[in-house]
Design a protein around this motif. Structure first.
Motif, PDB file in Angstrom:
ATOM      1  N   HIS A 159       0.797  -1.230   0.000  1.00  0.00           N
ATOM      2  CA  HIS A 159       0.000   0.000   0.000  1.00  0.00           C
ATOM      3  C   HIS A 159       0.829   1.281   0.000  1.00  0.00           C
ATOM      4  O   HIS A 159       0.285   2.340  -0.290  1.00  0.00           O
ATOM      5  N   CYS A 191      -2.268  -9.720  -0.976  1.00  0.00           N
ATOM      6  CA  CYS A 191      -1.993  -8.888   0.196  1.00  0.00           C
ATOM      7  C   CYS A 191      -2.878  -9.371   1.359  1.00  0.00           C
ATOM      8  O   CYS A 191      -4.066  -9.606   1.166  1.00  0.00           O
ATOM      9  N   CYS A 193      -4.326  -7.915   3.650  1.00  0.00           N
ATOM     10  CA  CYS A 193      -5.414  -7.049   4.115  1.00  0.00           C
ATOM     11  C   CYS A 193      -6.705  -7.290   3.349  1.00  0.00           C
ATOM     12  O   CYS A 193      -7.684  -6.586   3.561  1.00  0.00           O
ATOM     13  N   CYS A 195      -7.300  -6.792   0.186  1.00  0.00           N
ATOM     14  CA  CYS A 195      -7.549  -5.873  -0.936  1.00  0.00           C
ATOM     15  C   CYS A 195      -7.395  -6.600  -2.271  1.00  0.00           C
ATOM     16  O   CYS A 195      -7.658  -6.034  -3.325  1.00  0.00           O
TER      17      CYS A 195
HETATM   18 ZN   LIG Z   1      -3.852  -4.823   0.905  1.00  0.00          ZN
END
Ligand SMILES: [Zn+2]
Length: 390
Positions: A159, A191, A193, A195
């Motif tokens: 990011h 990733c 997270c 995303c």
């Molecule tokens: Zn991410």
């Protein structure tokens, strides 16, 4: 008759398209002028700086991993002699004025800018367009106390680091990625997270089995280490490389590891001055080793975030500095003559002994995963002078 392919016509067309590009990118970055100028003003001040590090004793001639590297050091700013306690401010090493100049008067400076400089400005402008979304993602992840260091490294790299880089070729070390590899592909993952951004996982080990070796979390830029290439020693190459290593806790505690990593990284990059960025969840610092003059630079610790009403946000000054470090090929000014003349050397050669040839010719990137330590009975801090041979 001169057709459209006539060289003069072509050149004029190229110049027009470059002027348009300069104008477009200037207008884009100008949208964030206030933020960028405020950060540049801080970078011009004594907000952060670098010092030189001298090695007093180390085990660079032993086969050991970065985790077990030992380096007893002294910083020039710790010397009793006041003449030696000098600090190198950021504008002495990075061209803060190039960025300010582009914002102030792109017509005057535009023509001198390399195509890649413009790409770096464009990357920054694009990043700043969506900085509040990025802040939200990072803040949400950091609130999760169970977030592992490896996951944080991958999220921050995806990011922030990759988005700011002109050369966005990035490899996250599989041992620190904190993600499960896709069974259909051994080097791609998402990733952590959620995303869904695809990231490249690989082997960031470096060094040599008979000396210091180990892995860093992230290596940015093309791999040049295995093929000797003609690169100057002052970092003005077209190739951008930097390494990032993430650790928990205070960065000061891992200083031994970071120094060994930055020295090995400099040798792996054939002597170019390349930054190693040490990152935790709260701060970062930079190490750079200049092999030609045996100078080891260490920055002050800089904050990654500031607290705001919306939670944690990226510190804007740190962010602009990190962007310059990531794209150091365009912003690093090189080792200054005054730094060489100051002569506060790392003294690495004193500790290499018969391993000198390994450092000069055989440091590699990758392929050292299987290598363990051959260091026996080493107690850091208790050994003075040279080791006895086993
Ligand atoms: Zn991410």
């Amino acid at each position: 008759m001169a057709g459209k392919s006539h060289p003069a016509f072509k050149r004029a067309r190229l110049e027009t398209s470059k002027t348009n590009r300069v104008q477009r990118i200037h207008a884009h970055l100008f949208n964030h002028k206030e933020l960028v100028c405020k950060a540049l003003e801080q970078l011009e001040s004594d907000w952060a700086g670098f010092c030189f590090v001298k090695i007093l004793f180390c085990n660079a001639d032993k086969s050991c991993s970065f985790d077990r590297a030992y380096c007893e050091t002294r910083r020039n700013v710790q010397e009793n002699d006041a003449d030696k306690r000098r600090v190198i401010w950021i504008p002495d090493l990075f061209s803060v004025s190039t960025v300010q100049g582009f914002l102030d008067n792109y017509e005057g400076i535009g023509d001198q800018l390399l195509h890649k400089h413009l790409t770096a400005f464009e990357k920054l402008a694009k990043f700043l367009d969506t900085i509040s979304d990025t802040n939200k993602v990072l803040h949400k992840q950091l609130r999760d106390e169970s977030l592992e260091e490896g996951q944080w490294a991958t999220i921050f790299a995806t990011h922030v680091i990759r988005k700011l880089a002109v050369y966005s070729e990035m490899i996250v070390d599989s041992s620190s990625s904190g993600v499960t590899l896709d069974s259909s592909s051994s080097d791609l993952a998402e990733c952590p997270c959620e995303c869904k951004t695809v990231i490249k996982i690989g082997d960031n080990s470096m060094g040599h089995e008979n000396v210091w070796h180990g892995s860093v979390s992230i290596v940015l830029g093309p791999r040049t280490a295995s093929t000797p290439v003609s690169l100057d020693d002052y970092g003005f190459s077209e190739i951008c490389n930097s390494a990032f290593d993430f650790r928990s806790g205070e960065l000061e505690k891992s200083q031994n590891q970071y120094i060994s990593e930055s020295i090995i990284f400099a040798f792996a990059m054939r002597g170019r001055v390349v930054p190693l960025v040490a990152i935790s969840k709260t701060c970062f610092k930079i190490y750079m080793y200049n092999r030609v003059n045996d100078l080891l630079y260490e920055s002050t610790t800089m904050p990654l975030f500031v607290e705001s009403v919306d939670g944690r946000e990226l510190n804007q000054t740190s962010l602009i500095f990190l962007w310059m470090v990531i794209n150091q090929s365009y912003f690093f000014k090189g080792v200054q003559t005054s730094h060489v003349e100051f002569n506060y050397k790392a003294n690495l050669q004193d500790f290499l002994g018969e391993k000198r040839d390994i450092y000069q010719n055989h440091i590699q990137i990758g392929g050292l995963r299987h290598v363990g330590d051959r260091l026996v009975k080493f107690i850091a801090g208790m050994n003075k002078g040279k080791f006895l041979r086993f």
